[in-house]
Motif scaffolding. Structure first.
Motif, PDB file in Angstrom:
ATOM      1  N   MET A   1       0.847  -1.171   0.000  1.00  0.00           N
ATOM      2  CA  MET A   1       0.000   0.000   0.000  1.00  0.00           C
ATOM      3  C   MET A   1       0.897   1.241   0.000  1.00  0.00           C
ATOM      4  SD  MET A   1      -3.302   0.890   2.317  1.00  0.00           S
ATOM      5  CE  MET A   1      -2.631   0.898   3.946  1.00  0.00           C
ATOM      6  N   PRO A   2       0.624   2.190  -0.898  1.00  0.00           N
ATOM      7  CA  PRO A   2       1.470   3.375  -0.974  1.00  0.00           C
ATOM      8  C   PRO A   2       1.290   4.267   0.252  1.00  0.00           C
ATOM      9  CG  PRO A   2      -0.333   3.520  -2.559  1.00  0.00           C
ATOM     10  CD  PRO A   2      -0.394   2.167  -1.936  1.00  0.00           C
ATOM     11  N   LYS A   3       2.360   4.985   0.591  1.00  0.00           N
ATOM     12  CA  LYS A   3       2.326   5.893   1.736  1.00  0.00           C
ATOM     13  C   LYS A   3       1.433   7.089   1.422  1.00  0.00           C
ATOM     14  CE  LYS A   3       5.271   8.766   4.554  1.00  0.00           C
ATOM     15  NZ  LYS A   3       6.559   9.392   4.696  1.00  0.00           N
ATOM     16  N   LYS A   4       0.607   7.475   2.386  1.00  0.00           N
ATOM     17  CA  LYS A   4      -0.252   8.635   2.220  1.00  0.00           C
ATOM     18  C   LYS A   4       0.595   9.896   2.368  1.00  0.00           C
ATOM     19  CE  LYS A   4      -4.171   6.213   4.137  1.00  0.00           C
ATOM     20  NZ  LYS A   4      -5.086   6.090   5.254  1.00  0.00           N
ATOM     21  N   THR A   5       0.316  10.882   1.522  1.00  0.00           N
ATOM     22  CA  THR A   5       1.059  12.128   1.546  1.00  0.00           C
ATOM     23  C   THR A   5       0.109  13.282   1.822  1.00  0.00           C
ATOM     24  OG1 THR A   5       2.581  11.208  -0.104  1.00  0.00           O
ATOM     25  CG2 THR A   5       2.663  13.579   0.247  1.00  0.00           C
ATOM     26  N   LEU A   6       0.454  14.068   2.803  1.00  0.00           N
ATOM     27  CA  LEU A   6      -0.370  15.207   3.198  1.00  0.00           C
ATOM     28  C   LEU A   6      -0.313  16.316   2.157  1.00  0.00           C
ATOM     29  CD1 LEU A   6      -2.014  16.676   5.502  1.00  0.00           C
ATOM     30  CD2 LEU A   6       0.203  17.641   6.186  1.00  0.00           C
ATOM     31  N   LYS A   7      -1.483  16.824   1.814  1.00  0.00           N
ATOM     32  CA  LYS A   7      -1.561  18.025   0.990  1.00  0.00           C
ATOM     33  C   LYS A   7      -1.712  19.232   1.901  1.00  0.00           C
ATOM     34  CE  LYS A   7      -3.979  20.160  -2.855  1.00  0.00           C
ATOM     35  NZ  LYS A   7      -5.050  20.008  -3.842  1.00  0.00           N
ATOM     36  N   GLU A   8      -2.690  19.166   2.829  1.00  0.00           N
ATOM     37  CA  GLU A   8      -2.879  20.254   3.784  1.00  0.00           C
ATOM     38  C   GLU A   8      -3.830  19.842   4.897  1.00  0.00           C
ATOM     39  OE1 GLU A   8      -5.490  23.618   2.758  1.00  0.00           O
ATOM     40  OE2 GLU A   8      -5.927  22.546   0.894  1.00  0.00           O
ATOM     41  N   HIS A   9      -3.792  20.614   5.969  1.00  0.00           N
ATOM     42  CA  HIS A   9      -4.796  20.521   7.024  1.00  0.00           C
ATOM     43  C   HIS A   9      -5.774  21.650   6.762  1.00  0.00           C
ATOM     44  CE1 HIS A   9      -1.397  18.519   9.088  1.00  0.00           C
ATOM     45  NE2 HIS A   9      -2.362  17.767   9.581  1.00  0.00           N
ATOM     46  N   SER A  10      -7.013  21.317   6.497  1.00  0.00           N
ATOM     47  CA  SER A  10      -8.049  22.326   6.304  1.00  0.00           C
ATOM     48  C   SER A  10      -8.739  22.530   7.645  1.00  0.00           C
ATOM     49  CB  SER A  10      -9.040  21.861   5.234  1.00  0.00           C
ATOM     50  OG  SER A  10     -10.083  22.791   5.110  1.00  0.00           O
ATOM     51  N   ILE A  11      -8.552  23.715   8.232  1.00  0.00           N
ATOM     52  CA  ILE A  11      -9.078  24.002   9.563  1.00  0.00           C
ATOM     53  C   ILE A  11     -10.080  25.146   9.464  1.00  0.00           C
ATOM     54  CG2 ILE A  11      -8.511  24.755  11.899  1.00  0.00           C
ATOM     55  CD1 ILE A  11      -5.670  23.516  11.363  1.00  0.00           C
ATOM     56  N   ASN A  12     -11.301  24.862   9.878  1.00  0.00           N
ATOM     57  CA  ASN A  12     -12.334  25.891   9.910  1.00  0.00           C
ATOM     58  C   ASN A  12     -12.274  26.543  11.291  1.00  0.00           C
ATOM     59  OD1 ASN A  12     -14.750  27.364  10.202  1.00  0.00           O
ATOM     60  ND2 ASN A  12     -15.785  26.054   8.718  1.00  0.00           N
ATOM     61  N   ARG A  13     -11.633  27.696  11.358  1.00  0.00           N
ATOM     62  CA  ARG A  13     -11.406  28.367  12.642  1.00  0.00           C
ATOM     63  C   ARG A  13     -12.698  28.902  13.257  1.00  0.00           C
ATOM     64  NH1 ARG A  13      -6.337  29.400  14.257  1.00  0.00           N
ATOM     65  NH2 ARG A  13      -6.794  31.476  15.053  1.00  0.00           N
ATOM     66  N   GLU A  14     -13.717  29.113  12.451  1.00  0.00           N
ATOM     67  CA  GLU A  14     -15.004  29.549  12.999  1.00  0.00           C
ATOM     68  C   GLU A  14     -15.696  28.414  13.748  1.00  0.00           C
ATOM     69  OE1 GLU A  14     -17.530  31.485  10.160  1.00  0.00           O
ATOM     70  OE2 GLU A  14     -15.902  32.767   9.434  1.00  0.00           O
ATOM     71  N   ILE A  65      -6.343  16.650   4.249  1.00  0.00           N
ATOM     72  CA  ILE A  65      -6.470  16.491   2.799  1.00  0.00           C
ATOM     73  C   ILE A  65      -5.188  15.852   2.280  1.00  0.00           C
ATOM     74  CG2 ILE A  65      -6.814  17.678   0.602  1.00  0.00           C
ATOM     75  CD1 ILE A  65      -8.343  19.832   2.196  1.00  0.00           C
ATOM     76  N   LEU A  66      -5.371  14.756   1.557  1.00  0.00           N
ATOM     77  CA  LEU A  66      -4.233  13.988   1.035  1.00  0.00           C
ATOM     78  C   LEU A  66      -3.963  14.328  -0.425  1.00  0.00           C
ATOM     79  CD1 LEU A  66      -5.202  10.496   2.475  1.00  0.00           C
ATOM     80  CD2 LEU A  66      -3.722  12.221   3.518  1.00  0.00           C
ATOM     81  N   GLU A  67      -2.701  14.152  -0.813  1.00  0.00           N
ATOM     82  CA  GLU A  67      -2.343  14.266  -2.218  1.00  0.00           C
ATOM     83  C   GLU A  67      -2.957  13.060  -2.937  1.00  0.00           C
ATOM     84  OE1 GLU A  67      -0.814  16.545  -3.879  1.00  0.00           O
ATOM     85  OE2 GLU A  67       0.200  17.731  -2.331  1.00  0.00           O
ATOM     86  N   PRO A  68      -3.382  13.244  -4.202  1.00  0.00           N
ATOM     87  CA  PRO A  68      -3.905  12.085  -4.944  1.00  0.00           C
ATOM     88  C   PRO A  68      -2.838  11.004  -5.078  1.00  0.00           C
ATOM     89  CG  PRO A  68      -4.276  14.142  -6.136  1.00  0.00           C
ATOM     90  CD  PRO A  68      -3.401  14.471  -4.969  1.00  0.00           C
ATOM     91  N   GLU A  69      -3.280   9.755  -4.936  1.00  0.00           N
ATOM     92  CA  GLU A  69      -2.342   8.642  -5.071  1.00  0.00           C
ATOM     93  C   GLU A  69      -1.911   8.518  -6.518  1.00  0.00           C
ATOM     94  OE1 GLU A  69      -3.591   4.966  -3.386  1.00  0.00           O
ATOM     95  OE2 GLU A  69      -4.305   5.933  -1.566  1.00  0.00           O
ATOM     96  N   LYS A  70      -0.621   8.257  -6.698  1.00  0.00           N
ATOM     97  CA  LYS A  70      -0.088   8.056  -8.051  1.00  0.00           C
ATOM     98  C   LYS A  70      -0.298   6.610  -8.455  1.00  0.00           C
ATOM     99  CE  LYS A  70       3.214  11.737  -7.852  1.00  0.00           C
ATOM    100  NZ  LYS A  70       4.105  12.162  -6.824  1.00  0.00           N
ATOM    101  N   GLN A  71      -0.852   6.428  -9.628  1.00  0.00           N
ATOM    102  CA  GLN A  71      -1.067   5.080 -10.152  1.00  0.00           C
ATOM    103  C   GLN A  71       0.235   4.605 -10.798  1.00  0.00           C
ATOM    104  OE1 GLN A  71      -3.904   3.344  -9.769  1.00  0.00           O
ATOM    105  NE2 GLN A  71      -4.697   5.060  -8.597  1.00  0.00           N
ATOM    106  N   GLU A  72       0.642   3.389 -10.414  1.00  0.00           N
ATOM    107  CA  GLU A  72       1.842   2.830 -11.023  1.00  0.00           C
ATOM    108  C   GLU A  72       1.473   2.207 -12.365  1.00  0.00           C
ATOM    109  OE1 GLU A  72       4.411   0.554  -8.653  1.00  0.00           O
ATOM    110  OE2 GLU A  72       3.888   1.610  -6.814  1.00  0.00           O
ATOM    111  N   ALA A  73       2.368   2.360 -13.322  1.00  0.00           N
ATOM    112  CA  ALA A  73       2.129   1.815 -14.657  1.00  0.00           C
ATOM    113  C   ALA A  73       2.152   0.293 -14.585  1.00  0.00           C
ATOM    114  CB  ALA A  73       3.204   2.312 -15.619  1.00  0.00           C
ATOM    115  N   SER A  74       1.133  -0.321 -15.163  1.00  0.00           N
ATOM    116  CA  SER A  74       1.099  -1.788 -15.185  1.00  0.00           C
ATOM    117  C   SER A  74       1.919  -2.284 -16.361  1.00  0.00           C
ATOM    118  CB  SER A  74      -0.336  -2.280 -15.277  1.00  0.00           C
ATOM    119  OG  SER A  74      -0.986  -1.694 -16.378  1.00  0.00           O
TER     120      SER A  74
END
Length: 75
Positions: A1-14, A65-74
């Protein structure tokens, strides 16, 4: 399973009421409360994308929010 990569933390401060539950459950101490008692990501580079903060937040104020997973070429 590929490692998850963070894109950002979306924080609603309100929505954040500063309860600190997300800070408490973060295994890598990525989150903290600022001077306004609102959550901020102080060490996003250490995030392991476990989403415990997102799951535990009673106000739904944080999203990992995660970065989209990269599909490996089959072959």
């Amino acid at each position: 399973m590929p490692k998850k990569t963070l894109k950002e933390h979306s924080i609603n401060r309100e929505w954040c009421k500063g309860c600190g539950i997300c800070v408490h459950f973060c295994p890598k101490n990525v989150l903290a409360l600022d001077e306004m008692e609102k959550v901020i990501a102080v060490r996003p580079e250490d995030c392991i994308c476990c989403k415990l903060c997102e799951i535990r937040c009673p106000d739904l104020a944080i999203e990992v929010i995660l970065e989209p997973e990269k599909q490996e070429a089959s072959e």
